[in-house]
Design an enzyme around this catalytic site. Structure first.
Site, mmCIF file in Angstrom:
data_model
loop_
_atom_site.group_PDB
_atom_site.id
_atom_site.type_symbol
_atom_site.label_atom_id
_atom_site.label_comp_id
_atom_site.label_asym_id
_atom_site.label_seq_id
_atom_site.Cartn_x
_atom_site.Cartn_y
_atom_site.Cartn_z
ATOM 1 N N TYR A 54 0.838 -1.199 0.000
ATOM 2 C CA TYR A 54 0.000 0.000 0.000
ATOM 3 C C TYR A 54 0.877 1.254 0.000
ATOM 4 O O TYR A 54 1.696 1.452 0.904
ATOM 5 C CB TYR A 54 -0.927 0.039 1.209
ATOM 6 C CG TYR A 54 -1.944 -1.084 1.289
ATOM 7 C CD1 TYR A 54 -2.225 -1.896 0.186
ATOM 8 C CD2 TYR A 54 -2.641 -1.326 2.460
ATOM 9 C CE1 TYR A 54 -3.156 -2.912 0.258
ATOM 10 C CE2 TYR A 54 -3.589 -2.345 2.548
ATOM 11 C CZ TYR A 54 -3.836 -3.138 1.451
ATOM 12 O OH TYR A 54 -4.758 -4.148 1.534
ATOM 13 N N TRP A 205 -12.850 -7.180 2.573
ATOM 14 C CA TRP A 205 -12.565 -5.809 2.158
ATOM 15 C C TRP A 205 -13.619 -5.334 1.163
ATOM 16 O O TRP A 205 -14.310 -6.131 0.549
ATOM 17 C CB TRP A 205 -11.152 -5.670 1.592
ATOM 18 C CG TRP A 205 -10.782 -6.474 0.383
ATOM 19 C CD1 TRP A 205 -10.320 -7.758 0.357
ATOM 20 C CD2 TRP A 205 -10.808 -6.043 -0.984
ATOM 21 N NE1 TRP A 205 -10.066 -8.152 -0.918
ATOM 22 C CE2 TRP A 205 -10.351 -7.122 -1.777
ATOM 23 C CE3 TRP A 205 -11.171 -4.853 -1.614
ATOM 24 C CZ2 TRP A 205 -10.249 -7.046 -3.168
ATOM 25 C CZ3 TRP A 205 -11.072 -4.771 -3.002
ATOM 26 C CH2 TRP A 205 -10.611 -5.852 -3.756
ATOM 27 N N PRO A 207 -16.596 -3.780 1.745
ATOM 28 C CA PRO A 207 -17.997 -4.114 2.029
ATOM 29 C C PRO A 207 -18.985 -3.103 1.458
ATOM 30 O O PRO A 207 -20.159 -3.433 1.268
ATOM 31 C CB PRO A 207 -18.051 -4.144 3.561
ATOM 32 C CG PRO A 207 -16.937 -3.248 4.001
ATOM 33 C CD PRO A 207 -15.847 -3.465 2.984
ATOM 34 N N ARG A 228 -13.183 7.807 -4.570
ATOM 35 C CA ARG A 228 -12.395 6.648 -4.993
ATOM 36 C C ARG A 228 -12.355 6.538 -6.527
ATOM 37 O O ARG A 228 -11.352 6.118 -7.090
ATOM 38 C CB ARG A 228 -13.006 5.384 -4.383
ATOM 39 C CG ARG A 228 -12.257 4.082 -4.658
ATOM 40 C CD ARG A 228 -10.901 4.044 -4.001
ATOM 41 N NE ARG A 228 -10.942 4.274 -2.565
ATOM 42 C CZ ARG A 228 -11.127 3.341 -1.648
ATOM 43 N NH1 ARG A 228 -11.304 2.080 -2.004
ATOM 44 N NH2 ARG A 228 -11.104 3.647 -0.374
#
Length: 326
Positions: A54, A205, A207, A228
């Site tokens: 990440y 991840w 959800p 996003r």
């Protein structure tokens, strides 16, 4: 906040956990990231998930600084290994022994901890014998640098093989971390039954489907600035959901959320937690108030009628194909 056991282990985790994929070290400034972590702690979250890849290791470092000073025994800190980090040399990726060992020690330094509660294989590595991978994990467990072992986005067959080897090595393989939401249910037919047999829980991840299930993306309109869908790291994952047909149906879920006394995002998080094989749902945030709101899904019980109505609204749009898992 309510807590669940992870797999058949003795490790309890907060049923809503905090993750920093995309956000820390890239989308969110450090001060804001620390504020989000503080909001998570204040809300009762004890489980924090990250990965070395990440923001090319920066997210782990931010997480380490944000959690510095907290009582270590009161936290469950998870990270992962597989994807390339660093300059991208031939041993800077995968699940070979060299990369696992070097990555684990580097992650511990960035996270400012002597051990991680859960170390996860971020994907399955078909280029390395599974025995080598699990042997390296076993050595980290025996050295006290890893307490439990997990995987992420492994198929049912891969989970079964991994669990068998883990038993032979006498190490605890207790979790899988897949994508799971109302719209993405590819783990239901094969991964979850295999996991139940092997004593493995899901830490899920996305959800809220990369934010689509918040209802903020509207049909026929461009994505909100800073969302996003406008971020280079995340837009490929969300693209499959940004169809007007999907966005229109999501808006139809609003009355169901309101009837349950929830926001759309809270409904989405509560929905994944209705599955007994799900131990924790990972939420991310760019603002502290997002954390405060989403944790309200903890402990929510959705009745059978609400669950049936959700399925009816989303009928024909949900992805179930098990070939897309792993």
């Amino acid at each position: 906040m309510e807590f669940r056991r992870l797999g058949r282990s003795g490790l309890s985790v907060s049923e809503i956990s905090y993750g920093n994929w995309i956000t820390h070290g890239s989308q969110v400034e450090e001060e804001q990231a620390h504020a989000c972590v503080k909001a998570a702690l204040d809300a009762g979250i004890t489980t924090f998930d990250t990965a070395d890849v990440y923001a090319n290791t920066r997210a782990e470092a931010v997480m380490g600084r944000a959690l510095a000073g907290q009582r270590r025994e009161s936290l469950e800190i998870f990270t992962k290994v597989f994807w390339p980090t660093g300059p991208g040399g031939p041993n800077d990726k995968g699940l070979g022994r060299k990369h696992i060992m070097e990555s684990a020690h580097a992650s511990l330094k960035r996270l400012q901890t002597d051990y991680v509660d859960l170390y996860q294989a971020h994907r399955f590595d078909r280029t390395v014998p599974l025995e080598e991978t699990m042997g390296a994990f076993a050595d980290l467990v025996r050295a006290g640098k890893v307490l439990y072992v997990g995987v992420s986005e492994w198929s049912a067959e891969q989970i079964t093989r991994g669990a068998e080897l883990a038993r032979e090595l006498n190490i605890p393989l207790i979790s899988n971390q897949p994508q799971y939401s109302m719209l993405w249910r590819v783990i239901e037919s094969q991964v979850i039954p295999a996991s139940e047999r092997e004593g493995v829980s899901q830490i899920v991840w996305s959800p809220i489907a990369q934010g689509v299930l918040t209802g903020k993306y509207l049909p026929g309109q461009p994505p909100p600035a800073g969302s996003r869908a406008t971020d280079e790291s995340g837009k490929n994952f969300i693209a499959r959901f940004l169809r007007d047909e999907v966005l229109e149906r999501v808006q139809q879920l609003k009355p169901l959320a309101e009837g349950a006394g929830l926001s759309l995002a809270q409904l989405a998080v509560a929905w994944v937690l209705q599955n007994p094989n799900v131990a924790s749902a990972i939420i991310g945030a760019t603002r502290p108030e997002q954390v405060t709101e989403n944790v309200k899904a903890s402990g929510v019980k959705l009745d059978a009628e609400t669950l049936a109505q959700i399925d009816k609204v989303l009928n024909g749009l949900v992805e179930y194909d098990p070939r897309l898992s792993g």
